[in-house]
Design an enzyme around this catalytic site. Structure first.
Site, PDB file in Angstrom:
ATOM      1  N   LYS A 293       0.654  -1.228   0.009  1.00 43.24           N
ATOM      2  CA  LYS A 293       0.050   0.218  -0.016  1.00 43.24           C
ATOM      3  C   LYS A 293       0.700   1.240   0.068  1.00 43.24           C
ATOM      4  CE  LYS A 293      -2.871   2.641   3.123  1.00 43.24           C
ATOM      5  NZ  LYS A 293      -3.602   2.732   4.447  1.00 43.24           N
TER       6      LYS A 293
ATOM      7  N   ASP B 160      -2.399  10.596   3.025  1.00 40.09           N
ATOM      8  CA  ASP B 160      -3.890  10.164   3.350  1.00 40.09           C
ATOM      9  C   ASP B 160      -4.477  11.326   4.257  1.00 40.09           C
ATOM     10  OD1 ASP B 160      -6.109   8.657   3.639  1.00 40.09           O
ATOM     11  OD2 ASP B 160      -5.350   7.484   5.168  1.00 40.09           O
TER      12      ASP B 160
ATOM     13  N   LYS C   5      -9.987  13.041   7.782  1.00 44.71           N
ATOM     14  CA  LYS C   5      -9.767  12.771   9.097  1.00 44.71           C
ATOM     15  C   LYS C   5      -9.810  13.692  10.037  1.00 44.71           C
ATOM     16  CE  LYS C   5      -5.921   9.533   7.565  1.00 44.71           C
ATOM     17  NZ  LYS C   5      -6.653   8.076   8.303  1.00 44.71           N
TER      18      LYS C   5
ATOM     19  N   ASP D 122       1.531   6.674   5.261  1.00 44.12           N
ATOM     20  CA  ASP D 122       0.920   5.690   4.892  1.00 44.12           C
ATOM     21  C   ASP D 122       1.177   4.847   3.589  1.00 44.12           C
ATOM     22  OD1 ASP D 122      -1.685   4.454   5.427  1.00 44.12           O
ATOM     23  OD2 ASP D 122      -2.975   5.598   4.391  1.00 44.12           O
TER      24      ASP D 122
ATOM     25  N   ASP E 195     -12.059   7.103   3.603  1.00 43.78           N
ATOM     26  CA  ASP E 195     -10.606   6.901   4.380  1.00 43.78           C
ATOM     27  C   ASP E 195     -10.398   5.349   4.459  1.00 43.78           C
ATOM     28  OD1 ASP E 195      -8.555   7.465   5.870  1.00 43.78           O
ATOM     29  OD2 ASP E 195      -9.751   7.682   7.788  1.00 43.78           O
TER      30      ASP E 195
ATOM     31  N   GLU F  77      -9.391   3.592   2.060  1.00 41.92           N
ATOM     32  CA  GLU F  77      -8.743   3.664   0.676  1.00 41.92           C
ATOM     33  C   GLU F  77      -7.606   2.594   0.450  1.00 41.92           C
ATOM     34  OE1 GLU F  77      -5.567   4.970   2.772  1.00 41.92           O
ATOM     35  OE2 GLU F  77      -7.521   5.743   3.138  1.00 41.92           O
TER      36      GLU F  77
ATOM     37  N   ARG G  16      -7.506  -0.392   1.226  1.00 47.56           N
ATOM     38  CA  ARG G  16      -7.790  -1.820   0.786  1.00 47.56           C
ATOM     39  C   ARG G  16      -8.328  -1.587  -0.921  1.00 47.56           C
ATOM     40  NH1 ARG G  16     -12.433  -2.020   5.143  1.00 47.56           N
ATOM     41  NH2 ARG G  16     -10.593  -0.888   6.179  1.00 47.56           N
TER      42      ARG G  16
END
Length: 501
Positions: free
Chosen positions: A262, A267, A274, A285, A344, A346, A348
Site C-alpha cells: 500500500k 492520506d 480525518k 501511509d 478513508d 482507501e 484496501r
C-alpha cells in the site's frame, strides 16, 4: 552512511574511538558478557565493579560510558545492557537492540568496535544489523549543525578466525540494513516531496542501479487498464496515481513470490476527512510500499534463488471537487464493483487492484503489506503487526518467520461471519466497509475477495509498528521504522532454500 566490517583483532589492540561491550543482570549483580574478555582484563578484573559504581545494572536499553583503561587502544568504553544474563547465549534480538543503543549513543564518533557476544555468524550479523539500524539519521530537511552525524564505521569483533561466513554475515547485514534505512527515508520524506510520480521515479532509478525490471503504469495506463480502485483513490489529488512493478528474477529460481504494498503517499481521508490530530503523520501511509520496494532490492543484492515481484500501489488520498464521494461505486481491476462507504478506507481499494494484477502472473504466494487499519493498532499495540492469510500453514509460517527475523507479529483470524457486512451493498458486489468491531479483520476479508483461486495469500497489517512517534529505543528511531522488511526478506530466503512457499 555507516560502514560495517568484521575483525578478529583483539578488543585491546584494535584502534577505535570507542569499544562497546555487553553487560547483563546476573543473580548476584552485574555480569560482563562474552566478547569483552580483553577489556575486562585491562581493568584488572574490576570492570563489573567499576560499572556498578557508575550505576550500570545491565538492563536492556542502558548505556554507561567510562574512560578506557591503560592497555586499550580506544579512549572510551561503552557498556550496553543485554537484560537478564543468559546461560545458553543471548538472543539475536537482544544483540541487535544492544548494538542499536550503542550506535545511537555514539553518534558523531568516527569509529567504534562492537565487542559483543559474536561467536557465531548469526550473532555477528545481529550485532552488525542492529548497529547499522541504530546509526540511522534522517536529516534531509535540517540546516546547519542540528544533530550529530551517524557513527562513521562499526567493526564487529569476533574470534571466528578465517571464517568466510563471518564476512558473509556482515555483507547480508549491510544489504538488508541499507534497504531498511532506504525505506525509512521514504517514510520520513515530506509528502510535498514524495508523491506517486516521484516514488515511481525512485523505483526506476533503483532498478537501473541494481538490474531490476521496473514498469510504471501512469494515470493514462491505469485508466486504459481499468484500475478503478487506484484511480478512485487518487482522483481527488493533483498528483495522479501510479502502479509500479519491480521485478527480480533468478535463473535457478523454483518459486515466485509477489509482494504488494500500500503506497498512499499522503492520506487526508478524502471526503471522509480525518479529524484534527490524525493527519500529521499520514505521510507514513506508504510504508507498506516502501517495505515491498526495499525487500525486492534486498533480494537482488543478496542474490536469492527465488523470483520476487513487488507491486507498489501508489496514490494520494485528497478531498477536492473531483474526489471520490461516499456512495460512489468503483469498478475494480478484474471487474468487481465496490460501493465506497468511507473514503478513508482507501488502502484496501488500491491493494485490491494490485492483488488482482499480481495474481494474473500466477505467483506461488502473494503477501501484501499495509498500514491498513487503526483497528489493528487497537488490537496489537504499536510494536506488533497482524498476520492474516487464506492458508493456515502460510499464516503460521509468516508468524514464525517474523519471529526469527526479530519482528513482533501475531496471527489473526478471518472469521467468515464478518464477511456479511461487506456483501450487503444493494448496488455493488461489495462495500468497502463492514462491521465496525473487528475492523482489521474486515479489511483482511475484503482483500481476500480479490485473491485468485488457487493462490496462497497473506496480509500483514503494519499500522502499529510502521511509524514510531515516541523516543528511540534499541535500533528503532523516531519516525519510519522499516517494519516487515526483515520478515519479507527472510521469507524470500526460506523460499529460495526450499522452504514451503
Amino acid at each position: 552512511m555507516t560502514a560495517l566490517s568484521v575483525s578478529t583483532s583483539s578488543a585491546a589492540s584494535l584502534r577505535a574511538d570507542a569499544l562497546v561491550i555487553g553487560v547483563a543482570k546476573g543473580p548476584k549483580g552485574l555480569l560482563v558478557a562474552p566478547g569483552a574478555e580483553a577489556v575486562a582484563e585491562a581493568f584488572e578484573g574490576k570492570l563489573a565493579e567499576v560499572l556498578s559504581t557508575l550505576g550500570a545494572t545491565g538492563a536492556e536499553g542502558e548505556a554507561v560510558k567510562l574512560p578506557a583503561a591503560a592497555g586499550l587502544k580506544a579512549a572510551l568504553v561503552l557498556a550496553v545492557g543485554l537484560g537478564e544474563a543468559a546461560e545458553e547465549g543471548y538472543s539475536l534480538e537482544s544483540l541487535r537492540r544492544a548494538a542499536g543503543v550503542a550506535a545511537r549513543t555514539l553518534a558523531g564518533t568516527k569509529k567504534a568496535a562492537l565487542a559483543l557476544p559474536a561467536a557465531s555468524a548469526e550473532e555477528i550479523e545481529a550485532a552488525a544489523l542492529g548497529g547499522l539500524l541504530g546509526s540511522y539519521v534522517f536529516g534531509s530537511y535540517k540546516n546547519g549543525e542540528n544533530g550529530k552525524a551517524p557513527v562513521g564505521e562499526l567493526v564487529v569483533l569476533t574470534d571466528r578466525k578465517g571464517s568466510k561466513d563471518a564476512k558473509a554475515a556482515v555483507e547480508r547485514a549491510t544489504a538488508v540494513g541499507e534497504e531498511i534505512n532506504r525505506a525509512r527515508d521514504l517514510v520520513n520524506t515530506a509528502p510535498n516531496d514524495l508523491n506517486p510520480k516521484s516514488f515511481a521515479a525512485i523505483a526506476q532509478a533503483a532498478g537501473k542501479e541494481h538490474g531490476l525490471k521496473v514498469e510504471v503504469l501512469d494515470e493514462k495506463a491505469l485508466t486504459k487498464g481499468g484500475f478503478g480502485g487506484i484511480l478512485g483513490v487518487g482522483i481527488g489529488s493533483q498528483n495522479p496515481p501510479r502502479l509500479v512493478k519491480v521485478a527480480y528474477t533468478h535463473p535457478k529460481a523454483k518459486a515466485t513470490l509477489a509482494f504488494v504494498g500500500k503506497g498512499i503517499t499522503y492520506d487526508s481521508g478524502g471526503i471522509s476527512l480525518k479529524p484534527a490530530g490524525h493527519n500529521e503523520t499520514m505521510k507514513c501511509d506508504m510504508a507498506g510500499a516502501a517495505a515491498v520496494f526495499a525487500a525486492v532490492v534486498a533480494a537482488k543484492r543478496l542474490g536469492l534463488a527465488v523470483n520476487v515481484t513487488g507491486w507498489l500501489a501508489l496514490a494520494e488520498n485528497m478531498p477536492s471537487g473531483s474526489a471520490t464521494r461516499p456512495g460512489d461505486v468503483l469498478r475494480m481491476y478484474g471487474g468487481k464493483t465496490v460501493e465506497v462507504l468511507n473514503t478513508d478506507a482507501e488502502g484496501r481499494l488500491v491493494l485490491a487492484d494490485a492483488i488482482v494484477r499480481a495474481g494474473e502472473e500466477n505467483p506461488d504466494v502473494i503477501v501484501d503489506v499495509a498500514t491498513l487499519t487503526g483497528a489493528m493498532v487497537l488490537a496489537l499495540g504499536h510494536r506488533t503487526f497482524g498476520v492474516m492469510a487464506n492458508n493456515d500453514d502460510l499464516r503460521e509460517q509468516l508468524h514464525n518467520t517474523a519471529d526469527a527475523a526479530g519482528e513482533a507479529s501475531w496471527p489473526m483470524p478471518l472469521p467468515a461471519d464478518l464477511r456479511k457486512g461487506m456483501t450487503e451493498s444493494t448496488i455493488a458486489d461489495l462495500a468497502n466497509m463492514g462491521e465496525r468491531m473487528g475492523g482489521g479483520l474486515v479489511a483482511g476479508l475484503f482483500l481476500k475477495e480479490f485473491v485468485a483461486e488457487g493462490i496462497d495469500w497473506a496480509h500483514l497489517d503494519i499500522a502499529g509498528p510502521a511509524f514510531h512517534e515516541g523516543a528511540p529505543f534499541g535500533y528503532t528511531p523516531k519516525g519510519g521504522t522499516g517494519s516487515a522488511i526483515r520478515t519479507l526478506v527472510r521469507f524470500a530466503e526460506e523460499t529460495a532454500a526450499g522452504g514451503k512457499a
